[in-house]
Design a protein around this motif. Structure first.
Motif, PDB file in Angstrom:
ATOM      1  N   PHE A  91       0.836  -1.198   0.000  1.00 26.40           N
ATOM      2  CA  PHE A  91       0.000   0.000   0.000  1.00 26.40           C
ATOM      3  C   PHE A  91       0.867   1.242   0.000  1.00 26.40           C
ATOM      4  N   PRO A  92       0.554   2.191  -0.795  1.00 23.87           N
ATOM      5  CA  PRO A  92      -0.576   2.395  -1.692  1.00 23.87           C
ATOM      6  C   PRO A  92      -0.311   1.960  -3.132  1.00 23.87           C
ATOM      7  N   PHE A  93       0.873   1.378  -3.355  1.00 24.46           N
ATOM      8  CA  PHE A  93       1.238   0.969  -4.716  1.00 24.46           C
ATOM      9  C   PHE A  93       0.420  -0.223  -5.200  1.00 24.46           C
ATOM     10  N   ASN A  94      -0.225  -0.936  -4.289  1.00 26.23           N
ATOM     11  CA  ASN A  94      -1.102  -2.034  -4.698  1.00 26.23           C
ATOM     12  C   ASN A  94      -2.472  -1.525  -5.131  1.00 26.23           C
ATOM     13  N   ILE A  95      -2.724  -0.243  -4.933  1.00 27.55           N
ATOM     14  CA  ILE A  95      -3.994   0.360  -5.351  1.00 27.55           C
ATOM     15  C   ILE A  95      -3.831   1.117  -6.659  1.00 27.55           C
ATOM     16  N   MET A  96      -2.712   1.805  -6.817  1.00 25.14           N
ATOM     17  CA  MET A  96      -2.481   2.608  -8.028  1.00 25.14           C
ATOM     18  C   MET A  96      -0.994   2.800  -8.256  1.00 25.14           C
ATOM     19  N   ASP A  97      -0.635   3.061  -9.491  1.00 27.45           N
ATOM     20  CA  ASP A  97       0.725   3.451  -9.822  1.00 27.45           C
ATOM     21  C   ASP A  97       0.892   4.931  -9.482  1.00 27.45           C
ATOM     22  N   ASN A  98       2.050   5.307  -9.055  1.00 27.06           N
ATOM     23  CA  ASN A  98       2.413   6.699  -8.785  1.00 27.06           C
ATOM     24  C   ASN A  98       1.484   7.401  -7.786  1.00 27.06           C
ATOM     25  N   PRO A  99       1.228   6.762  -6.628  1.00 28.70           N
ATOM     26  CA  PRO A  99       0.312   7.371  -5.660  1.00 28.70           C
ATOM     27  C   PRO A  99       0.810   8.693  -5.085  1.00 28.70           C
ATOM     28  N   MET A 100       2.120   8.912  -5.106  1.00 29.99           N
ATOM     29  CA  MET A 100       2.646  10.190  -4.613  1.00 29.99           C
ATOM     30  C   MET A 100       2.162  11.329  -5.510  1.00 29.99           C
ATOM     31  N   TYR A 101       2.255  11.139  -6.816  1.00 31.73           N
ATOM     32  CA  TYR A 101       1.807  12.186  -7.742  1.00 31.73           C
ATOM     33  C   TYR A 101       0.304  12.397  -7.656  1.00 31.73           C
ATOM     34  N   TRP A 102      -0.454  11.313  -7.628  1.00 30.81           N
ATOM     35  CA  TRP A 102      -1.921  11.471  -7.630  1.00 30.81           C
ATOM     36  C   TRP A 102      -2.413  11.944  -6.276  1.00 30.81           C
ATOM     37  N   VAL A 131       1.695  18.071 -15.695  1.00 28.91           N
ATOM     38  CA  VAL A 131       3.146  17.951 -15.512  1.00 28.91           C
ATOM     39  C   VAL A 131       3.478  16.596 -14.894  1.00 28.91           C
ATOM     40  N   TYR A 132       2.686  16.154 -13.918  1.00 36.87           N
ATOM     41  CA  TYR A 132       2.911  14.849 -13.321  1.00 36.87           C
ATOM     42  C   TYR A 132       2.752  13.736 -14.354  1.00 36.87           C
ATOM     43  N   MET A 133       1.780  13.876 -15.250  1.00 33.50           N
ATOM     44  CA  MET A 133       1.603  12.851 -16.294  1.00 33.50           C
ATOM     45  C   MET A 133       2.827  12.779 -17.194  1.00 33.50           C
ATOM     46  N   VAL A 134       3.399  13.924 -17.526  1.00 33.73           N
ATOM     47  CA  VAL A 134       4.620  13.940 -18.345  1.00 33.73           C
ATOM     48  C   VAL A 134       5.768  13.299 -17.559  1.00 33.73           C
ATOM     49  N   VAL A 179       5.609  11.031 -15.296  1.00 35.38           N
ATOM     50  CA  VAL A 179       5.384   9.573 -15.269  1.00 35.38           C
ATOM     51  C   VAL A 179       5.832   8.938 -16.583  1.00 35.38           C
ATOM     52  N   LEU A 180       5.591   9.616 -17.692  1.00 32.61           N
ATOM     53  CA  LEU A 180       6.023   9.082 -18.988  1.00 32.61           C
ATOM     54  C   LEU A 180       7.533   8.888 -19.043  1.00 32.61           C
ATOM     55  N   TYR A 181       8.283   9.734 -18.361  1.00 31.99           N
ATOM     56  CA  TYR A 181       9.739   9.608 -18.329  1.00 31.99           C
ATOM     57  C   TYR A 181      10.208   8.643 -17.246  1.00 31.99           C
ATOM     58  N   GLU A 182       9.588   8.703 -16.078  1.00 30.67           N
ATOM     59  CA  GLU A 182      10.072   7.923 -14.935  1.00 30.67           C
ATOM     60  C   GLU A 182       9.679   6.452 -15.003  1.00 30.67           C
ATOM     61  N   GLU A 183       8.468   6.181 -15.406  1.00 30.05           N
ATOM     62  CA  GLU A 183       7.951   4.812 -15.342  1.00 30.05           C
ATOM     63  C   GLU A 183       8.780   3.822 -16.163  1.00 30.05           C
ATOM     64  N   PRO A 184       9.104   4.111 -17.427  1.00 29.32           N
ATOM     65  CA  PRO A 184       9.928   3.152 -18.185  1.00 29.32           C
ATOM     66  C   PRO A 184      11.313   2.955 -17.571  1.00 29.32           C
ATOM     67  N   PHE A 185      11.902   4.023 -17.043  1.00 31.08           N
ATOM     68  CA  PHE A 185      13.217   3.913 -16.416  1.00 31.08           C
ATOM     69  C   PHE A 185      13.150   3.001 -15.197  1.00 31.08           C
ATOM     70  N   THR A 186      12.175   3.243 -14.324  1.00 27.10           N
ATOM     71  CA  THR A 186      12.044   2.435 -13.111  1.00 27.10           C
ATOM     72  C   THR A 186      11.808   0.970 -13.457  1.00 27.10           C
ATOM     73  N   ALA A 187      10.921   0.714 -14.401  1.00 27.85           N
ATOM     74  CA  ALA A 187      10.662  -0.674 -14.808  1.00 27.85           C
ATOM     75  C   ALA A 187      11.934  -1.319 -15.341  1.00 27.85           C
ATOM     76  N   ASP A 188      12.696  -0.574 -16.124  1.00 28.78           N
ATOM     77  CA  ASP A 188      13.910  -1.122 -16.724  1.00 28.78           C
ATOM     78  C   ASP A 188      14.985  -1.423 -15.679  1.00 28.78           C
ATOM     79  N   ILE A 189      15.198  -0.523 -14.727  1.00 30.25           N
ATOM     80  CA  ILE A 189      16.268  -0.781 -13.759  1.00 30.25           C
ATOM     81  C   ILE A 189      15.934  -1.959 -12.849  1.00 30.25           C
ATOM     82  N   TYR A 190      14.657  -2.119 -12.515  1.00 29.89           N
ATOM     83  CA  TYR A 190      14.309  -3.273 -11.678  1.00 29.89           C
ATOM     84  C   TYR A 190      14.301  -4.562 -12.497  1.00 29.89           C
ATOM     85  N   ARG A 191      14.034  -4.466 -13.786  1.00 35.15           N
ATOM     86  CA  ARG A 191      14.139  -5.637 -14.667  1.00 35.15           C
ATOM     87  C   ARG A 191      15.603  -6.052 -14.778  1.00 35.15           C
TER      88      ARG A 191
END
Length: 189
Positions: free
Chosen positions: A123-134, A162-165, A167-179
């Motif tokens: 929690f809260p990541f199990n409810i939504m992605d990017n809960p800090m921004y939202w 601005v938060y949506m933009v 997320v477009l930059y951060e989300e792929p990076f975060t997914a890639d580094i944890y992959r």
């Protein structure tokens, strides 16, 4: 510090994009980590700057709302209660995100090579992605409704965009580094 961060950031959160650029530069060059002789100290420094600019942005947001006329349709007890509920939910998401991620997880630590064991899914990541921004967006929206402010509503839309933009930059990076981290761990076992 550029005026683009100190000026427009007060009303829109553009610092998230600018600091994303700084973090990507750090990830590629490790210049901040070398300058501070520690990725943790460098991350704490950058996070502190981001935090202080967020305080400035919130102050400017409030001043912009208070200097403009109220919207009659929002100046009622029902809207006030809705604003309070949005602030409560937003604060819950912001604080629970911070506690789940910690300081370095919240403030771009992954770009400094500071990673969690795995991506946070509690929690809260199990409810939504990017809960800090939202959650932050809900706070701005609640604050705007509490003040019956059309200016606040408009600025909230700008913050959300601005938060949506970001997320477009951060989300792929975060997914890639944890992959990549999972792949390295899998090869070692």
């Amino acid at each position: 510090m550029s005026s683009s961060v100190a000026g427009p950031d007060c009303c829109g959160g553009l610092g998230n994009i600018d600091f994303g650029k700084v973090a990507r530069w750090e990830q590629k060059t490790r210049q901040l980590s070398r300058a501070f002789r520690s990725p943790y100290l460098a991350c704490y420094f950058l996070g502190s700057v981001i935090l202080l600019l967020n305080v400035l942005r919130s102050h400017c947001f409030t001043q912009a709302m208070l200097s403009q006329p109220k919207m009659e349709g929002l100046d009622n007890p029902t809207a006030f209660c809705l604003g309070l509920m949005l602030l409560g939910v937003g604060t819950l998401f912001v604080l629970s995100s911070f506690f789940a991620l910690g300081f370095t997880g919240t403030f771009l630590g992954d770009y400094f090579g500071i990673l969690k064991e795995a991506r946070v899914t509690t929690f809260p990541f199990n409810i939504m992605d990017n809960p800090m921004y939202w959650g932050s967006t809900a706070n701005y929206l609640g604050w705007a409704i509490l003040h019956a402010s059309p200016t606040g509503l408009l600025l909230t839309v700008l913050v959300a965009l601005v938060y949506m933009v970001a997320v477009l930059y951060e989300e792929p990076f975060t997914a890639d580094i944890y992959r990549q981290k999972a792949s390295r761990s899998h090869r070692r076992s």
